[in-house]
Design a protein around this motif. Structure first.
Motif, short mmCIF file in Angstrom:
data_model
loop_
_atom_site.label_atom_id
_atom_site.label_comp_id
_atom_site.label_asym_id
_atom_site.label_seq_id
_atom_site.Cartn_x
_atom_site.Cartn_y
_atom_site.Cartn_z
N ALA A 63 38.87 67.85 43.32
CA ALA A 63 37.89 66.78 43.12
C ALA A 63 36.97 67.11 41.95
CB ALA A 63 37.08 66.58 44.40
N ILE A 64 36.52 68.35 41.88
CA ILE A 64 35.62 68.76 40.81
C ILE A 64 36.32 68.65 39.45
CG2 ILE A 64 34.37 70.75 39.84
CD1 ILE A 64 33.91 71.60 42.80
N ALA A 65 37.61 68.96 39.44
CA ALA A 65 38.37 68.86 38.18
C ALA A 65 38.43 67.42 37.67
CB ALA A 65 39.79 69.40 38.38
N MET A 66 38.27 66.45 38.60
CA MET A 66 38.32 65.05 38.20
C MET A 66 37.12 64.66 37.34
SD MET A 66 41.12 64.09 39.69
CE MET A 66 41.17 62.32 39.82
N VAL A 67 36.05 65.45 37.42
CA VAL A 67 34.87 65.14 36.60
C VAL A 67 35.22 65.13 35.13
CG1 VAL A 67 32.59 65.96 35.92
CG2 VAL A 67 33.27 66.06 38.32
N ASP A 68 36.02 66.12 34.70
CA ASP A 68 36.40 66.21 33.30
C ASP A 68 37.31 65.06 32.88
OD1 ASP A 68 34.94 68.55 32.97
OD2 ASP A 68 36.61 69.81 33.61
N GLY A 69 37.96 64.43 33.87
CA GLY A 69 38.80 63.28 33.56
C GLY A 69 38.03 61.98 33.53
N HIS A 70 36.73 62.06 33.84
CA HIS A 70 35.84 60.89 33.80
C HIS A 70 36.33 59.76 34.70
CE1 HIS A 70 33.89 62.91 30.48
NE2 HIS A 70 35.04 62.97 29.83
N TYR A 71 36.85 60.11 35.88
CA TYR A 71 37.26 59.10 36.84
C TYR A 71 36.03 58.51 37.50
CZ TYR A 71 42.11 60.63 36.42
OH TYR A 71 43.36 60.93 35.94
N CYS A 72 35.91 57.18 37.43
CA CYS A 72 34.73 56.52 37.98
C CYS A 72 35.08 55.48 39.04
CB CYS A 72 33.94 55.84 36.86
SG CYS A 72 32.64 56.91 36.17
N ARG A 73 36.31 55.47 39.52
CA ARG A 73 36.65 54.51 40.57
C ARG A 73 35.91 54.88 41.85
NH1 ARG A 73 42.86 53.74 41.64
NH2 ARG A 73 42.44 54.70 43.65
N SER A 74 35.30 53.90 42.48
CA SER A 74 34.37 54.17 43.57
C SER A 74 34.99 54.96 44.72
CB SER A 74 33.79 52.86 44.10
OG SER A 74 34.80 52.00 44.57
N ASP A 75 36.23 54.64 45.10
CA ASP A 75 36.84 55.34 46.24
C ASP A 75 37.13 56.79 45.90
OD1 ASP A 75 38.77 54.43 44.40
OD2 ASP A 75 40.37 54.48 45.90
N ILE A 76 37.53 57.05 44.66
CA ILE A 76 37.80 58.42 44.22
C ILE A 76 36.50 59.23 44.18
CG2 ILE A 76 38.62 59.84 42.31
CD1 ILE A 76 40.54 57.58 41.57
N VAL A 77 35.46 58.63 43.61
CA VAL A 77 34.17 59.32 43.50
C VAL A 77 33.60 59.62 44.89
CG1 VAL A 77 31.78 59.05 42.76
CG2 VAL A 77 33.63 58.37 41.24
N ALA A 78 33.66 58.64 45.80
CA ALA A 78 33.11 58.82 47.14
C ALA A 78 33.84 59.92 47.89
CB ALA A 78 33.19 57.51 47.92
N ALA A 79 35.15 59.99 47.75
CA ALA A 79 35.91 61.06 48.41
C ALA A 79 35.49 62.42 47.87
CB ALA A 79 37.41 60.84 48.19
N GLY A 80 35.27 62.50 46.58
CA GLY A 80 34.83 63.76 45.98
C GLY A 80 33.47 64.18 46.48
N VAL A 81 32.55 63.22 46.63
CA VAL A 81 31.22 63.53 47.15
C VAL A 81 31.33 64.13 48.55
CG1 VAL A 81 29.06 62.52 47.97
CG2 VAL A 81 29.97 61.87 45.74
N THR A 82 32.15 63.54 49.39
CA THR A 82 32.35 64.08 50.74
C THR A 82 32.83 65.52 50.69
OG1 THR A 82 32.85 61.90 51.69
CG2 THR A 82 33.70 63.82 52.87
N LEU A 83 33.77 65.80 49.81
CA LEU A 83 34.35 67.15 49.73
C LEU A 83 33.35 68.18 49.21
CD1 LEU A 83 37.90 66.22 48.40
CD2 LEU A 83 37.40 67.34 50.57
#
Length: 234
Positions: A63-83
């Motif tokens: 999930a943290i690695a996705m930050v560098d990919g600049h993924y901003c889709r709400s479901d992806i971001v929310a899942a990462g916050v939970t993790l």
């Protein structure tokens, strides 16, 4: 013959738009496939299912690695916050300080990314304030984050009661810096909150929050507070 071989501007535009949508759809599909396992693990954590430390750490790192990919889709971001928040909860300052520092730093970095994607998400502002308070109590910075959370969701009962948990834990300096937001949350909670849920929330009030709470309790009046003296069967 020449006219028949020419492609109209409308058709050219149609082909360009179709190609753009195809690229975007492919990118979204790729993102969904890449993050499917992250979302599954996040859902398990939210349900309260058992997730081993190894699995939690592995998918938090993804999930943290996705930050560098600049993924901003709400479901992806929310899942990462939970993790990232769950990973921080699993760490102990006294048990493994280095692991705790890394988890706290990762959570703060990820939440800042989440807010860059969704700056109007009240819960993300609240969580960033909470993470920052565990790293270092910076009253003015934390107060600003909490004020944003209050401004974005002043009457959402779940968020208000969650914020109360953190107000109850902050220092006098932070409470003072965010006094208007604290007053607003407590007033909303006492005037509009569900009697049983609020009663359960305010069972333990910290010494630093007690004077503020007592002042707001008195200010809302007997008519608003009398209902909290009723027994709650739930």
């Amino acid at each position: 013959m020449l006219a028949g071989r020419l492609i109209s501007p409308a058709r050219i535009i149609f082909l360009i738009v179709t190609a753009v949508f195809a690229v975007l759809a492919g990118r979204e599909l790729y993102a969904s496939i890449r993050t499917a396992s992250i979302s599954i693990v996040a859902e398990r954590i939210e349900r309260g299912d058992t997730v081993t430390n190894e699995i939690a750490a592995r998918y938090t790192a993804r999930a943290i690695a996705m930050v560098d990919g600049h993924y901003c889709r709400s479901d992806i971001v929310a899942a990462g916050v939970t993790l990232v928040l769950a990973q921080l909860d699993r760490q102990s300052v006294n048990g493994n300080y280095d692991a705790w520092v890394a988890a706290a730093s990762n959570a703060r970095r990820y939440l800042r990314h989440a807010l860059s994607c969704m700056p109007t998400n009240s819960n993300f502002w609240l969580r960033l304030a909470a993470v920052q308070s565990t790293i270092a109590e910076e009253p003015l910075a934390i107060a600003e984050m909490m004020k944003r959370s209050v401004a974005l969701a002043p009457y959402d009962e779940s968020i208000v009661l969650t914020r109360f948990y953190f107000w109850n834990d902050f220092t006098n300096a932070t409470l003072s810096a965010a006094s208007s937001a604290v007053d607003g949350d407590l007033t909303t909670m006492l005037k509009l909150g569900d009697r049983c849920r609020v009663n359960a929330t305010m069972k333990a009030i910290s010494p630093q929050l007690r004077p503020v709470f007592d002042r707001i309790w008195a200010s809302v009046g007997e008519g608003a507070t009398a209902r909290f003296r009723q027994r709650c069967s739930r």
